[in-house]
Scaffold this active site. Structure first.
Site, PDB file in Angstrom:
ATOM      1  N   ASP A   1      -6.857   5.091   1.090  1.00 18.31           N
ATOM      2  CA  ASP A   1      -6.347   3.949   0.322  1.00 18.31           C
ATOM      3  C   ASP A   1      -6.185   2.787   1.290  1.00 18.31           C
ATOM      4  OD1 ASP A   1      -5.231   2.233  -1.475  1.00 18.31           O
ATOM      5  OD2 ASP A   1      -3.432   3.415  -1.877  1.00 18.31           O
TER       6      ASP A   1
ATOM      7  N   CYS B   1      -8.483  -1.558  -4.230  1.00 19.74           N
ATOM      8  CA  CYS B   1      -8.029  -2.671  -5.069  1.00 19.74           C
ATOM      9  C   CYS B   1      -9.048  -3.802  -5.083  1.00 19.74           C
ATOM     10  CB  CYS B   1      -6.676  -3.190  -4.589  1.00 19.74           C
ATOM     11  SG  CYS B   1      -6.694  -3.838  -2.903  1.00 19.74           S
TER      12      CYS B   1
END
Length: 465
Positions: free
Chosen positions: A394, A421
């Site tokens: 992540d 993201c």
């Protein structure tokens, strides 16, 4: 540039702008909504892209809803708050599909339906406010020198598309209402101190930022005030007393010292004025302690939905080892630990690793280990020594660093889960993974940031057979 043109907004771009086509030009219009018929002008051009501004909405979109912030659209905090939520979800899913097809060359990729956020408003557990001026202008004097006129100092959010000036406000529709009272108290104290707010042009001033975090489950609040120089403890006593009197669930108040040009780093000197510079949270059934400078997803409930997708993709079997790169405070690692034989987390921020170790201990999770260091330097050796079956990453918005991609995609692990993201950098990473024999088998968008153009994606890579 051209003025007084008319067209219909036909889509949204990943930066949040509306898209129109006019005389074979694609023009990006901030605040545009698909379905609007607008009169607009082109303001500038970058390479082959044209950018403009809406002069008048001639016919409103069926997807328009009244914005909830009085400062909209001047404030940039929630740029899509005037677009119906279903329409927001449609375009976020489209951003992921388009990036995977256009950049990653995944012609037959299957993208799952986007997972909506349980909350559309008031979902952020962290907000950063900036001290500054509502208007900054300069005057060239007769002798050639420059005189700066800085007007209406205060605390608020940056103006849309303008990093120099702020919109004085108490918050946005994304932040908890309790934050507004804290913002108001601290602004009053700052202005009464007669110390200057930060000037980003000349890089001077005392008051810089206010960072607020709250726990969705415990209700506790953490307050961090960023200033440029140290003050005696007695200077802060009035605002500490005022905050605690008005808001008893504040669990920590800290001052961060930062005199540099850019934002404060995770290692900036910090003085705790009250309580601890740590927030208590309950997430996925696990109790967490989160340091004031540590990363934690800003939408607690939606992040739990994200974790469900990570678990589904990992599908950890008995005896398997899991590596969590960029592990932060250990949220993903600890959530996966019950299914794995062993979990190893790597993170560059020492306080975050300390949090992760404490979180494992207080939740009686004994099969985890957490290492401090940059993923770039630690990963090559770790992939060999630890030999994970599943790797979860992540990374920051820029995606996986080049050195990490090379090491990671050469691993003998059977699964890699990319949490991203940024659809563009995710697609770039998947394209490179494909060259190493990895295949994208699942991509599931999640909306962790309603009323903004941002979208999170969980992508599963498996070795091609």
């Amino acid at each position: 540039m051209e003025n007084n043109m008319k067209s219909q907004v036909i889509g949204l771009s990943s930066d949040g702008s509306g898209i129109v086509k006019h005389e074979e030009k694609v023009i990006f219009l901030p605040l545009g909504i698909p379905g609007q018929i607008v009169r607009f002008r082109i303001t500038h051009r970058k390479k082959q892209a044209f950018f403009g501004e809406i002069q008048e909405v001639l016919e409103e979109s069926p997807h328009y809803i009244p914005p909830c912030d009085a400062e909209f659209p001047l404030s940039g905090g929630a740029p899509w708050q005037h677009i119906a939520y279903d329409e927001q979800l449609h375009w976020k899913a489209q951003f992921v599909k388009d990036s995977l097809e256009r950049i990653a060359k995944q012609k037959n990729s299957i993208v799952d339906p986007i997972v909506p956020s349980p909350k559309i408003f008031r979902y952020r557990n962290k907000m950063e406010f900036s001290f500054g001026y509502s208007r900054m202008r300069k005057e060239i004097l007769s002798d050639g020198s420059i005189k700066h006129h800085d007007e209406n100092p205060g605390l608020g959010l940056h103006k849309r598309g303008n990093w120099r000036e702020i919109v004085r406000c108490l918050g946005t529709c994304l932040s908890p209402e309790i934050f507004s009272k804290i913002v108001q108290k601290i602004e009053e104290f700052a202005l009464s101190s007669e110390l200057p707010v930060w000037n980003p042009i000349i890089h001077k001033g005392f008051w810089r930022n206010l960072i607020l975090r709250n726990s969705e489950r415990t209700g506790n609040i953490l307050v961090r005030i960023v200033v440029s120089e140290k003050k005696e403890r007695s200077f802060w006593n009035p605002i500490v007393s005022a905050l605690l009197k008005e808001i008893p669930n504040i669990s920590g108040i800290a001052v961060v010292l930062h005199s540099g040009v850019s934002v404060a780093g995770f290692d900036a000197p910090t003085e705790t004025l009250f309580g601890e510079d740590v927030l208590e949270e309950i997430w996925c059934g696990t109790h967490f302690r989160i340091s004031g400078n540590a990363f934690f997803q800003v939408n607690t409930e939606s992040a739990e939905k994200l974790m469900e997708s990570i678990k589904e993709c990992a599908d950890i079997q008995e005896g398997e080892r899991v590596l969590d790169a960029f592990c932060g405070t250990g949220s993903i690692a600890l959530a996966l630990a019950s299914s794995a034989k062993r979990v190893l987390g790597v993170e560059v921020i020492p306080e975050a690793i300390q949090n992760a170790r404490e979180n494992a201990k207080r939740n009686a999770i004994n099969n985890t280990e957490f290492i401090v260091g940059s993923v770039e330097s630690i990963l090559p050796e770790t992939l060999i020594d630890f030999a994970p079956h599943v790797v979860v990453t992540d990374p920051p918005r820029n995606g996986l660093p080049k050195k990490v991609r090379k090491s990671l995609f050469s691993t003998s692990a059977k699964k890699i889960i990319l949490v991203s993201c940024n659809p563009a950098t995710l697609a770039r990473d998947i394209l490179e993974a494909n060259e190493f024999g990895w295949k994208l088998t699942k991509a599931r968008p999640h909306d962790l940031f309603p009323n903004t153009p941002h979208v999170e994606t969980v992508a599963l890579l498996e070795k091609r057979t």
